[in-house]
Scaffold this active site. Structure first.
Site, PDB file in Angstrom:
ATOM      1  N   GLY A  42       0.794  -1.223   0.000  1.00  7.17           N
ATOM      2  CA  GLY A  42       0.000   0.000   0.000  1.00  7.17           C
ATOM      3  C   GLY A  42       0.825   1.271   0.000  1.00  7.17           C
ATOM      4  N   HIS A  48       4.071   1.788  -7.916  1.00  6.09           N
ATOM      5  CA  HIS A  48       2.988   0.802  -7.787  1.00  6.09           C
ATOM      6  C   HIS A  48       2.014   0.931  -8.960  1.00  6.09           C
ATOM      7  CE1 HIS A  48       3.960   1.525  -3.395  1.00  6.09           C
ATOM      8  NE2 HIS A  48       4.030   0.221  -3.450  1.00  6.09           N
ATOM      9  N   SER A 196       9.715   5.335  -3.623  1.00  2.00           N
ATOM     10  CA  SER A 196       9.576   4.377  -2.529  1.00  2.00           C
ATOM     11  C   SER A 196       8.611   4.967  -1.518  1.00  2.00           C
ATOM     12  CB  SER A 196      10.944   4.165  -1.869  1.00  2.00           C
ATOM     13  OG  SER A 196      10.794   3.619  -0.575  1.00  2.00           O
TER      14      SER A 196
END
Ligand code: PAF
Length: 292
Positions: A42, A48, A196
């Site tokens: 998450g 992502h 990150s």
């Protein structure tokens, strides 16, 4: 379980129970459709999202998991403070067209009495595994569980966590998981800093220091281009470049074989340069393949 509807009217399923998503996956497989899984912890950033976009193209049904896995954090690591924002993550996933989100709680994946873990013999004895002894055992275990729960045909992982990707590929081969593992390239900020979730911990003052990981990799590439093939020499230059900045603590800078991760002395074939550096209390990693 609850369903939500996105702005284009597409339904995204949010599922907390393993049994429920297992059943859903079985039904999808029965319809002859392919399932793609993007496992995550998450707090999404562009890295992502790029994996999800890739996933959208690679199969019929796109599932993501959001689970901050306690088994991969050591006792003094940042499990408690790891950034979390489920509402924002769901919104972003919706916009990409994710079909289902599996977000279990700790008890769902590690109920009382849990005692089965997966450990690799060699790959964790390098790079991050040396300073994070439980890390890859925790990752291999949770990823194997997610594979058995979500039953994907394809699973996608970021190349920023290069050792993780190597460990997962090995596990999939060793344990005969019938899953195609795909790597997604590292997504960087405009100045080069690898994206990150932990960048979120950095103060404004630490931000230029964080960029030295990328600068060290670029410097290594340049040195190699100019004929420096000695890994020790390149690591020395990279170390100097990084330690010239305040608040840096080098965990490792390694030039190694991209498959077995054994250290390389002379770069006469493609080599992985990987590094982990603490910037203040934030541990950052990055890597690049060096081509002679
Ligand atoms: O890369 C991550 O976010 C995690 O290590 C993973 C693969 C989701 C396992 O917890």
């Amino acid at each position: 379980m609850f369903n939500q509807i996105d702005y284009r009217g597409k339904i995204i399923k949010v599922i907390h129970k393993a049994e429920e998503i297992q059943k859903r996956s079985e039904q999808i497989r029965c319809q002859g459709k392919s399932i793609v899984l993007v496992p995550t912890m998450g707090f999404f950033h562009e890295g992502h999202l790029s994996l999800m976009r890739k996933g959208r193209e690679l199969g019929d049904d796109l599932v993501i998991s959001i689970f901050v896995n306690p088994a991969q954090f050591g006792p003094h690591e940042d499990f408690e403070s790891y950034p979390r924002d489920l509402e924002r993550d769901l919104q972003l996933a919706r916009e990409i067209g994710v079909d289902a989100v599996f977000t279990p709680d700790n008890m769902e994946l590690y109920p009382e009495g849990f005692q089965t873990y997966i450990e690799l013999e060699k790959l964790p004895n390098h790079l991050c595994g040396l300073s994070r002894p439980v890390f890859f055992k925790g990752i291999a275990t949770v990823v194997a569980k997610l594979f058995n729960i979500v039953k994907p045909h394809v699973a996608i992982f970021g190349e920023k966590d290069y050792q993780q990707l190597t460990v997962i590929r090995r596990m999939v081969q060793d344990l005969n998981f019938n899953i195609n593992i795909i790597g997604g390239p590292t997504v960087r900020e405009p100045d080069g800093l690898a994206m990150s979730s932990r960048n979120n911990y950095l103060t404004l003052k630490q931000r230029p220091t964080a960029l030295t990981l990328y600068k060290a990799l670029v410097k290594a590439k340049d040195l190699l281009k100019n004929g420096v093939k000695d890994a020790g020499e390149i690591i020395q230059v990279a170390t100097k470049l990084i330690t010239a900045h305040p608040e840096t603590g080098i965990d490792y800078i390694s030039i190694c074989d991209p498959e077995c991760l054994d250290t390389i002395k002379t770069i006469d074939k493609p080599a992985l340069m990987a590094l982990a550096v603490n910037v203040g209390k934030t541990r950052l990693i990055d890597n690049m393949i060096l081509y002679p």
